[in-house]
Write a protein that holds these residues in place. Sequence first.
Motif, PDB file in Angstrom:
ATOM      1  N   ALA A 129      40.559  35.577  47.260  1.00  0.00           N
ATOM      2  CA  ALA A 129      40.939  33.688  47.361  1.00  0.00           C
ATOM      3  C   ALA A 129      40.514  33.854  49.301  1.00  0.00           C
ATOM      4  O   ALA A 129      40.598  32.942  48.867  1.00  0.00           O
ATOM      5  N   GLN A 130      39.976  34.643  49.681  1.00  0.00           N
ATOM      6  CA  GLN A 130      39.874  34.547  51.139  1.00  0.00           C
ATOM      7  C   GLN A 130      38.697  33.966  51.437  1.00  0.00           C
ATOM      8  O   GLN A 130      38.117  32.914  51.544  1.00  0.00           O
ATOM      9  N   GLU A 131      37.813  34.895  51.049  1.00  0.00           N
ATOM     10  CA  GLU A 131      36.473  34.306  50.452  1.00  0.00           C
ATOM     11  C   GLU A 131      36.398  32.803  49.797  1.00  0.00           C
ATOM     12  O   GLU A 131      35.420  32.196  50.301  1.00  0.00           O
ATOM     13  N   TYR A 132      37.402  32.190  48.963  1.00  0.00           N
ATOM     14  CA  TYR A 132      36.843  31.277  48.523  1.00  0.00           C
ATOM     15  C   TYR A 132      38.060  29.942  48.990  1.00  0.00           C
ATOM     16  O   TYR A 132      38.194  29.241  48.337  1.00  0.00           O
ATOM     17  N   ASP A 133      38.234  30.952  50.202  1.00  0.00           N
ATOM     18  CA  ASP A 133      39.468  30.257  50.973  1.00  0.00           C
ATOM     19  C   ASP A 133      40.414  29.263  49.913  1.00  0.00           C
ATOM     20  O   ASP A 133      40.886  28.150  50.361  1.00  0.00           O
ATOM     21  N   ALA A 134      40.652  29.820  49.865  1.00  0.00           N
ATOM     22  CA  ALA A 134      42.456  29.885  48.629  1.00  0.00           C
ATOM     23  C   ALA A 134      43.706  30.824  48.967  1.00  0.00           C
ATOM     24  O   ALA A 134      44.235  30.928  48.164  1.00  0.00           O
ATOM     25  N   LYS A 135      43.341  31.334  50.055  1.00  0.00           N
ATOM     26  CA  LYS A 135      44.064  32.411  50.573  1.00  0.00           C
ATOM     27  C   LYS A 135      45.348  31.120  51.238  1.00  0.00           C
ATOM     28  O   LYS A 135      45.080  29.920  52.045  1.00  0.00           O
ATOM     29  N   MET A 136      46.504  31.078  51.106  1.00  0.00           N
ATOM     30  CA  MET A 136      47.519  30.363  51.750  1.00  0.00           C
ATOM     31  C   MET A 136      47.994  30.997  53.426  1.00  0.00           C
ATOM     32  O   MET A 136      47.792  32.229  53.653  1.00  0.00           O
ATOM     33  N   PRO A 137      47.874  30.826  54.355  1.00  0.00           N
ATOM     34  CA  PRO A 137      48.231  30.585  55.235  1.00  0.00           C
ATOM     35  C   PRO A 137      49.277  31.772  55.671  1.00  0.00           C
ATOM     36  O   PRO A 137      50.424  31.075  55.282  1.00  0.00           O
ATOM     37  N   MET A 138      48.675  32.279  56.797  1.00  0.00           N
ATOM     38  CA  MET A 138      49.901  34.103  56.675  1.00  0.00           C
ATOM     39  C   MET A 138      50.783  33.992  55.819  1.00  0.00           C
ATOM     40  O   MET A 138      51.537  34.724  55.963  1.00  0.00           O
ATOM     41  N   MET A 139      49.807  34.276  54.607  1.00  0.00           N
ATOM     42  CA  MET A 139      50.868  35.253  53.214  1.00  0.00           C
ATOM     43  C   MET A 139      49.346  35.338  52.845  1.00  0.00           C
ATOM     44  O   MET A 139      48.243  34.920  52.351  1.00  0.00           O
ATOM     45  N   ALA A 140      49.554  36.445  51.498  1.00  0.00           N
ATOM     46  CA  ALA A 140      48.495  37.147  51.154  1.00  0.00           C
ATOM     47  C   ALA A 140      48.768  37.016  49.592  1.00  0.00           C
ATOM     48  O   ALA A 140      49.640  37.584  48.697  1.00  0.00           O
ATOM     49  N   MET A 141      48.807  35.711  49.227  1.00  0.00           N
ATOM     50  CA  MET A 141      48.921  35.447  47.908  1.00  0.00           C
ATOM     51  C   MET A 141      47.979  34.176  48.268  1.00  0.00           C
ATOM     52  O   MET A 141      47.655  33.278  49.225  1.00  0.00           O
ATOM     53  N   ALA A 142      46.850  33.822  47.120  1.00  0.00           N
ATOM     54  CA  ALA A 142      46.403  32.301  46.583  1.00  0.00           C
ATOM     55  C   ALA A 142      47.126  30.992  46.747  1.00  0.00           C
ATOM     56  O   ALA A 142      48.295  30.849  46.458  1.00  0.00           O
ATOM     57  N   SER A 143      46.323  29.838  47.270  1.00  0.00           N
ATOM     58  CA  SER A 143      46.692  28.447  46.830  1.00  0.00           C
ATOM     59  C   SER A 143      46.804  28.509  45.408  1.00  0.00           C
ATOM     60  O   SER A 143      46.415  28.776  44.649  1.00  0.00           O
ATOM     61  N   ARG A 144      46.909  26.846  45.219  1.00  0.00           N
ATOM     62  CA  ARG A 144      46.779  27.055  43.844  1.00  0.00           C
ATOM     63  C   ARG A 144      45.639  25.721  43.984  1.00  0.00           C
ATOM     64  O   ARG A 144      45.826  24.264  44.367  1.00  0.00           O
ATOM     65  N   ILE A 145      44.007  26.411  43.372  1.00  0.00           N
ATOM     66  CA  ILE A 145      42.784  25.714  43.700  1.00  0.00           C
ATOM     67  C   ILE A 145      42.119  26.271  42.555  1.00  0.00           C
ATOM     68  O   ILE A 145      41.834  27.116  42.122  1.00  0.00           O
ATOM     69  N   SER A 146      40.641  25.541  42.237  1.00  0.00           N
ATOM     70  CA  SER A 146      39.920  25.644  41.186  1.00  0.00           C
ATOM     71  C   SER A 146      38.572  24.883  41.011  1.00  0.00           C
ATOM     72  O   SER A 146      38.621  24.186  41.983  1.00  0.00           O
ATOM     73  N   TYR A 147      38.077  25.976  41.257  1.00  0.00           N
ATOM     74  CA  TYR A 147      36.808  25.585  41.358  1.00  0.00           C
ATOM     75  C   TYR A 147      35.899  25.737  39.664  1.00  0.00           C
ATOM     76  O   TYR A 147      35.858  26.337  38.960  1.00  0.00           O
ATOM     77  N   ILE A 148      34.686  25.295  39.085  1.00  0.00           N
ATOM     78  CA  ILE A 148      33.347  25.159  38.299  1.00  0.00           C
ATOM     79  C   ILE A 148      32.459  25.180  39.212  1.00  0.00           C
ATOM     80  O   ILE A 148      32.092  25.292  40.184  1.00  0.00           O
ATOM     81  N   VAL A 149      31.953  26.848  38.283  1.00  0.00           N
ATOM     82  CA  VAL A 149      30.891  27.431  39.075  1.00  0.00           C
ATOM     83  C   VAL A 149      29.891  27.809  37.996  1.00  0.00           C
ATOM     84  O   VAL A 149      29.386  27.976  37.204  1.00  0.00           O
ATOM     85  N   GLY A 150      28.976  26.730  38.748  1.00  0.00           N
ATOM     86  CA  GLY A 150      27.664  26.010  37.622  1.00  0.00           C
ATOM     87  C   GLY A 150      26.766  27.696  37.942  1.00  0.00           C
ATOM     88  O   GLY A 150      26.735  28.731  38.220  1.00  0.00           O
ATOM     89  N   GLN A 151      25.615  28.205  36.524  1.00  0.00           N
ATOM     90  CA  GLN A 151      24.989  28.997  36.472  1.00  0.00           C
ATOM     91  C   GLN A 151      24.340  29.470  37.703  1.00  0.00           C
ATOM     92  O   GLN A 151      24.129  30.446  37.622  1.00  0.00           O
ATOM     93  N   ASP A 152      24.158  28.995  38.404  1.00  0.00           N
ATOM     94  CA  ASP A 152      23.291  29.218  39.421  1.00  0.00           C
ATOM     95  C   ASP A 152      23.927  29.540  40.260  1.00  0.00           C
ATOM     96  O   ASP A 152      23.648  29.935  41.906  1.00  0.00           O
TER      97      ASP A 152
END
Length: 177
Positions: A129-152
Motif C-alpha cells: 500500500a505504501q509503494e502504491y501511495d495507498a496507505k492511510m496517513p499514520m495508520m497501517a492500513m490501506a486507503s480506498r484506491i483502485s488502479y488498472i495496471v496495463g500489461q506493460d
Amino acid sequence: MKSFITSILPGAIAAAALLTATPSLAALKVGDTAPDFKLQAATNGQVSTFSLAKALKSGPVVVYFYPKAFTSGCSLEAHEFSEAIPQFQAKHVTVIGVSADDIGTLQKFSEQTCQGKFPVAADADAKVAQEYDAKMPMMAMASRISYIVGQDGKITFVHDDMNAATHVKSLLAAIGQ
C-alpha cells in the motif's frame, strides 16, 4: 502560549480530519510504473501467492486497495467486484483486492463476501500500500484506491475515492464495459 495553542488547535484538528477523510493526495499517476509485488492471497478460502508480474502475462490487472475486510464499505465494494468479475474476465482483466488484514481473515472474506470469484491479498504491514501511495496517513492500513495496471506494468487508470460504491463502475467504464 495558551492563546497560541487555542488559536492553532482548531486548524490542526481540521487539517487532520481532512487528511483522513479525503482521497490519497499522492496516488500514483497514469503512466507511472506499478510496483511489482507478491503477496499471500485467498480465493474462496484457499491460500496461494499472488504475483503481479505473473498476472500481467494474462492481461491488465485491477489492483484495488481497501481499508478493512468485513466493514460496510469494503464489503459493498468486494460484493460489487464479485458481481462484475464476468465483465472483467471478458476483457481479460484480473482483479486483486489488497488490505492490511491477516490471511485468516481474508480466507473468510474471500468465501463469504467475494463469493470465491477473485483473490484478496494480505499486506499485513501495508508495505505494498505504501509503494502504491495507498496507505492511510499514520495508520497501517490501506486507503480506498483502485488502479488498472496495463500489461506493460504501467498505470493506465486511477480511481481515488473513499466512496466504495464508485470504484467498480468507474473501472468497468475504463476497460470499456
